[in-house]
Structure formats: C-alpha cells, structure tokens
Motif scaffolding. Structure first.
Motif, PDB file in Angstrom:
ATOM      1  N   VAL A  18      54.324  47.125  40.537  1.00  0.00           N
ATOM      2  CA  VAL A  18      53.004  46.860  41.536  1.00  0.00           C
ATOM      3  C   VAL A  18      52.164  44.984  41.626  1.00  0.00           C
ATOM      4  CG1 VAL A  18      50.864  47.968  42.117  1.00  0.00           C
ATOM      5  CG2 VAL A  18      51.967  49.059  40.517  1.00  0.00           C
ATOM      6  N   CYS A  19      52.033  44.745  40.444  1.00  0.00           N
ATOM      7  CA  CYS A  19      50.725  43.380  40.127  1.00  0.00           C
ATOM      8  C   CYS A  19      51.796  42.297  39.924  1.00  0.00           C
ATOM      9  CB  CYS A  19      49.582  43.655  39.755  1.00  0.00           C
ATOM     10  SG  CYS A  19      49.919  44.120  37.988  1.00  0.00           S
ATOM     11  N   CYS A  79      53.135  46.577  34.034  1.00  0.00           N
ATOM     12  CA  CYS A  79      51.870  46.349  33.787  1.00  0.00           C
ATOM     13  C   CYS A  79      50.985  47.626  32.240  1.00  0.00           C
ATOM     14  CB  CYS A  79      51.245  45.769  33.419  1.00  0.00           C
ATOM     15  SG  CYS A  79      50.041  46.879  35.383  1.00  0.00           S
ATOM     16  N   HIS A 123      48.439  49.860  34.325  1.00  0.00           N
ATOM     17  CA  HIS A 123      49.296  50.486  36.149  1.00  0.00           C
ATOM     18  C   HIS A 123      49.949  51.439  35.338  1.00  0.00           C
ATOM     19  CE1 HIS A 123      48.600  47.031  38.872  1.00  0.00           C
ATOM     20  NE2 HIS A 123      48.420  48.029  39.701  1.00  0.00           N
ATOM     21  N   CYS A 135      56.081  43.375  36.394  1.00  0.00           N
ATOM     22  CA  CYS A 135      55.322  44.887  36.658  1.00  0.00           C
ATOM     23  C   CYS A 135      55.007  45.288  38.571  1.00  0.00           C
ATOM     24  CB  CYS A 135      53.686  45.114  37.109  1.00  0.00           C
ATOM     25  SG  CYS A 135      52.784  46.809  37.474  1.00  0.00           S
ATOM     26  N   THR A 174      52.584  40.625  36.757  1.00  0.00           N
ATOM     27  CA  THR A 174      52.780  39.923  36.064  1.00  0.00           C
ATOM     28  C   THR A 174      53.430  40.941  35.131  1.00  0.00           C
ATOM     29  OG1 THR A 174      51.001  42.273  35.133  1.00  0.00           O
ATOM     30  CG2 THR A 174      49.678  40.459  36.110  1.00  0.00           C
TER      31      THR A 174
HETATM   32 ZN   LIG Z   1      50.454  46.496  37.323  1.00  0.00          ZN
END
Ligand SMILES: [Zn+2]
Length: 108
Positions: A74-75, A86, A89, A72, A77
């Motif tokens: 952003v995070c 993900c 998001h 992802c 994962t």
């Molecule tokens: Zn994410």
C-alpha cells in the motif's frame, strides 16, 4: 531473465560448435556447403554476447535483490522479507477482514 539469456546463449554456442565440427569433418562433401562459415562465426559472436549479457543481468539481479527491500503493497515502506504489508497496513487489512467475517456472521 538472466538464466534464460544464459541458457539461450549456451544452447546456440553448443549448436554452432556442433555445426562447426560437422563442417570441418565433411569439408570435402556437399554437406559442408550447407553450413556457411560466415554465418557460423556471426552466430558464435551472438551466442557469446548473449552469455555475457546473461552474466551481467545475473550480477544486476543479485545486486538488486540485496539493495531493494521488500515493500508494503500500500505505502511502499520497507518491510521484512516475506511480508506483504507494513505493520499499520497489516493491522488495517486484518481489521477490514475481521469486519467482513463479522458482517457475514451477523447476517447468518
Ligand atoms: Zn503500508
């Protein structure tokens, strides 16, 4: 990266071999003196080293592609191949996009 190294190594090898053949066929002429044998041998080693490095890099790259999953934005994962975010998001990004379009529609 690996393909560049392999291509560079192969090209240098081809050029060095061509120079080597030239040197051998014009051994008695002054052309042979223009091609120093010591340099040719060193260049052959460099080109072989480049090709080996290219093969090693290729092995690492294909190995890395299998191990490292898509993540992802952003995070970080792991997510399915081809996705950017993900699920959570992706939803939030789509939601904010939706709000943006709504805002412009309201203003009009
Ligand atoms: Zn994410």
């Amino acid at each position: 990266m690996s393909s560049t190294l392999l291509r560079l190594g192969l090209w240098i090898l081809v050029i060095v071999l061509a120079l080597y053949v030239l040197q051998q066929s014009f051994e008695e002429s002054p052309i042979a003196e223009l091609i120093p044998m010591g340099m040719l041998q060193k260049t052959i080693f460099v080109s072989i080293a480049l090709i080996i490095a290219g093969i090693i890099f290729r092995v690492f790259e294909t190995g890395a592609k299998r191990v490292v999953k898509n993540r992802c934005a952003v995070c970080r994962t792991p997510i399915p191949h081809g996705a950017i975010y993900c699920r959570a998001h992706l939803r939030s990004v789509l939601h904010s996009e939706d709000e943006k379009t709504h805002a412009t529609k309201v203003r009009r």
